[in-house]
Design a protein around this motif. Structure first.
Motif, PDB file in Angstrom:
ATOM      1  N   SER A   1       2.267  26.343  -9.145  1.00 21.46           N
ATOM      2  CA  SER A   1       3.094  26.439  -7.944  1.00 21.46           C
ATOM      3  C   SER A   1       4.020  27.642  -8.066  1.00 21.46           C
ATOM      4  O   SER A   1       4.696  27.835  -9.077  1.00 21.46           O
ATOM      5  N   ARG A   2       4.031  28.459  -7.029  1.00 19.20           N
ATOM      6  CA  ARG A   2       4.807  29.701  -7.039  1.00 19.20           C
ATOM      7  C   ARG A   2       5.761  29.691  -5.855  1.00 19.20           C
ATOM      8  O   ARG A   2       5.390  29.317  -4.745  1.00 19.20           O
ATOM      9  N   GLU A   3       6.995  30.106  -6.092  1.00 17.47           N
ATOM     10  CA  GLU A   3       7.988  30.133  -5.023  1.00 17.47           C
ATOM     11  C   GLU A   3       7.868  31.436  -4.239  1.00 17.47           C
ATOM     12  O   GLU A   3       7.874  32.533  -4.806  1.00 17.47           O
TER      13      GLU A   3
ATOM     14  N   GLY B   1      11.097  29.538   3.165  1.00 15.15           N
ATOM     15  CA  GLY B   1      11.171  29.306   1.732  1.00 15.15           C
ATOM     16  C   GLY B   1      10.215  28.195   1.354  1.00 15.15           C
ATOM     17  O   GLY B   1      10.308  27.090   1.895  1.00 15.15           O
TER      18      GLY B   1
ATOM     19  N   HIS C   1       7.367  26.574  -1.917  1.00 11.59           N
ATOM     20  CA  HIS C   1       6.624  26.588  -3.175  1.00 11.59           C
ATOM     21  C   HIS C   1       5.154  26.358  -2.827  1.00 11.59           C
ATOM     22  O   HIS C   1       4.802  25.306  -2.295  1.00 11.59           O
TER      23      HIS C   1
ATOM     24  N   GLY D   1       8.860  22.663   0.839  1.00 16.05           N
ATOM     25  CA  GLY D   1      10.103  23.389   1.073  1.00 16.05           C
ATOM     26  C   GLY D   1      11.154  22.500   1.689  1.00 16.05           C
ATOM     27  O   GLY D   1      10.928  21.311   1.965  1.00 16.05           O
TER      28      GLY D   1
END
Length: 712
Positions: A41-43, A161, A163, A71
């Motif tokens: 998981s990447r923000e 925003g 993830h 988010g």
């Protein structure tokens, strides 16, 4: 060959170790039983309106793509074609993922633009996959073409925003990883076996050096033991039979025939006994052929029918002690000796012992020389190498066969993106939505609500109708009854850019004698579908099929009887001049057009008869660009918009004003001294045939609506 075997084993061991580790890591860490390779998981954060992947990232098709996001705000996750996503986000600020480095590193680029709210993405129908309501994940079988993943706020507002994690599910991937793991273990074991295999070469050599060749009991050859010099007569033999191993055979021993009876000699003192020294069997360096002959049944097994021919020797025989052997020797011939040799007799003779029926051999037998490639050991090693190679080739073939299609193919579509304007299901949903909202807008005469489902020129006609209705029916007694378009037939041409359009031919629930022929248009990717053109030809008019309808190319237009823009001008001249106009020969009028021309002729005559009207003119003009679609038959279905101004000139010294009718909705009780005018907007649908047919242009329907009135 030992060096080659160890080298091959080392290579196989290394390859097997690498395959084993790779298979284990892939199967139990990267993939798992669900056949899915997932990124961590990447923000992702964007001050703009969306986070979107570049088209080059999804450059393969076949596997199933999984995308999930989380988010603080409700998020929307969707996948769309590049032409739709690009148009939807055109001019808006957003973040683009332009690079991916496994296992989870992305390169991003921020694009500047507007931060105004966009149409909520869930209201658009061009997504090929999208997250369901309340969900923030999706699964999509990847297709050939330019597609992009979009993550944005569900309400279309900026400041995203999230993830996000991506996963690719490849069919049979977990099984292939297990197969690689098993193959690696097998190759590793094979390599270790080749490296640490011990061959008993030295032991075999020692055994061969002391090998004794046994013979049947009836065919023993005595072992000769040397006698010390000076202890016997000169005529005594130099060798005697060994009393310690009478059963052993020496390859250098001779076969003695039965000697003649000897006369007794005077007794002599016996010499001191000398300890015999055994003669070991000589080492045998034998060729492969000699080894094969030595192992023949004649020398090994009892009951053999033939024995090898004994060698010939010419050597002195010195006997120093009485020997009374009785022996039977069977050779190629049969030789039987029975002899008694007394110690007192010294015999010195040189004799050749030839058994009965002995085959003469005058030539020397040279040992055979076997080439290295034909030796048994070489053949065994070569066969082992071949078997190993065959096993490895079979394993490679098995891996190749089972992993066929494992690597997803690259996208092959190189032409610009294009797609049908709408799917059949989405088009039917658009028509259904129109039915619902249109009835609601008609009931309340809500022009703003109509603007959400209609576009010009249809919207202009609808809004003018609402103005007239509120003027002439303020109480709302004559509000149109609800109706719907039924059984829609959809014609969806291909488009590579916006605007996009599709054609619908449907029935009308409250007008069974007519059909509705309309065009729905989407101006850009973020706008809704709007009904822009709508006509109502009677059922007696033959309508072209909408199946296989497409947008025209230059080659299509060149085959038509006339160009659409020219037809629009000719039709305007025809309507202005009436039935006797020169352009009337170019058209085949519909019943609605014929009725309209008669109505306008009657109105002109009646208005001219009024004393305050000096003259009446009726002028038509083409408005906007014609919408043209090529049918499956090669004809063109064209939708036109015409404007009409019906002008009445007032007699000098007189004045006039609108006192009744629809025109009062736009100008009521206002005195005009020069002219009165009524403005109409007409929608026309017609068919332009191909040149080869020689037919005239067929007018399908013409539908007018008063949109203004006034004077000067």
């Amino acid at each position: 060959m030992r060096f080659a075997r160890i080298t091959l084993g080392l290579l196989l061991s290394l390859a097997g170790l690498v395959a084993t580790v790779a298979g284990a890591v892939a199967a139990f860490w990267l993939v798992g039983p669900d056949n899915t390779i997932s990124t961590p998981s990447r923000e992702f954060a964007s001050s703009g309106l969306a986070v979107v992947t570049a088209p080059t990232l999804l450059d393969r098709h076949g596997p199933t793509l999984h995308v999930s996001a989380s988010g603080d705000k409700p998020l929307f996750v969707g996948i769309g074609q590049d032409l739709d996503v690009r148009d939807y986000l055109a001019g808006s600020a957003h973040t683009q993922l332009i690079r991916f480095e496994p296992p989870g590193t992305f390169g991003t680029q921020d694009l500047r633009g507007r931060n105004g709210k966009l149409t909520p993405p869930g209201q658009l129908d061009w997504w090929v996959a999208q997250s369901a309501t309340g969900s923030q994940s999706l699964s999509w079988p990847m297709q050939d073409g330019r597609y992009e993943v979009v993550v944005m706020n569900a309400d279309g507002t900026p400041a995203v925003g999230a993830h996000v994690s991506f996963g690719v599910q490849v069919h049979r991937l977990f099984g292939i990883c297990l197969l690689v793991l098993g193959a690696g273990v097998l190759v590793l074991a094979l390599g270790l076996a080749l490296m640490f295999r011990r061959r008993k070469v030295a032991v075999a050599a020692d055994a061969e050096a002391t090998t004794e060749i046994p013979l049947p009991v009836t065919s023993r050859i005595p072992v000769l033991v040397p006698v010390a010099a000076g202890t016997s007569d000169d005529n005594e033999p130099a060798y005697r039979v060994s009393p310690f191993a009478p059963e052993r055979v020496s390859p250098f021993a001779t076969t003695q025939p039965k000697p003649p009876a000897a006369k007794p000699k005077p007794a002599v003192a016996a010499p001191a006994p000398i300890k015999p020294t055994p003669v070991p069997a000589a080492p045998m360096f034998m060729s492969a052929a000699a080894v094969a002959r030595a192992k023949s049944p004649a020398l090994i097994g009892a009951g053999a029918s033939q024995q090898p021919e004994p060698p010939r020797y010419a050597e002195p025989v010195d006997r120093t002690e009485p020997v009374e052997p009785t022996e039977t020797v069977q050779s190629t011939g049969t030789v039987q000796h029975t002899e008694t040799i007394e110690r007192t007799e010294t015999i010195e003779r040189t004799e050749t012992i030839e058994p009965a029926e002995t085959v003469e051999r005058s030539e020397a037998v040279e040992p055979e020389t076997v080439p290295l490639a034909a030796s048994p050991e070489f053949e065994k090693s070569d066969e082992a190498v071949r078997r190993t190679a065959a096993l490895l080739a079979s394993g490679a073939l098995l891996l190749t066969t089972t992993s066929c299609g494992l690597m997803p193919p690259k996208n092959s579509l190189s032409a610009p993106d294009s797609r049908p304007a709408v799917t059949l299901a989405d088009a039917q949903a658009v028509v259904q939505r129109y039915n619902q909202l249109n009835n609601q807008a008609n009931r309340t005469r809500d022009a703003k609500l109509s603007a959400t489902i209609e576009g010009n020129p249809t919207l202009a006609q609808t809004q003018a109708g609402f103005v007239i209705g509120r003027k002439l029916d303020a109480a709302g007694k004559d509000i149109s009854k609800p109706f719907s378009y039924t059984d829609p037939e959809i014609g969806a041409p291909q488009f590579a850019s916006y605007p996009m359009r599709f054609v619908v031919s449907s029935g009308i629930s409250n007008a069974p004698g007519n059909r509705q022929l309309g065009v729905w248009q989407r101006q850009n990717a973020g706008s809704p579908w709007l009904l822009t053109h709508s006509v109502y030809p009677p059922k007696g008019v033959e309508l072209p099929s909408v199946d296989g309808m497409r947008t025209p190319e230059k080659s299509d237009l060149s085959k038509l009887q006339s160009q659409p823009a020219t037809v629009a001008k000719d039709l305007a001249a025809y309507l202005t001049g009436g039935p006797n106009a020169p352009q009337s020969k170019l058209f085949t009028p519909s019943p609605a057009l014929s009725s309209f021309l008669k109505l306008r002729a009657t109105s002109k005559a009646n208005d001219t008869a009024e004393p305050y009207i000096a003259s009446v003119t009726d002028a038509f003009a083409a408005s906007g660009e014609p919408l043209t679609f090529i049918t499956s038959s090669g004809d063109a279905l064209v939708f036109l918009t015409l404007t009409e101004q019906y002008l009445q000139r007032v007699e000098p010294g007189s004045n006039a004003y609108w006192t009744s009718g629809e025109a009062t909705a736009f100008s009521s009780m206002v005195k005009y001294t020069q002219s009165l005018h009524q403005d109409y907007l007409h929608q026309v649908a017609l068919v332009i045939p191909a040149k080869s047919t020689g037919e005239a242009v067929r007018v399908l329907s013409i539908d007018p609506q008063l949109i203004g009135a006034g004077g000067a």
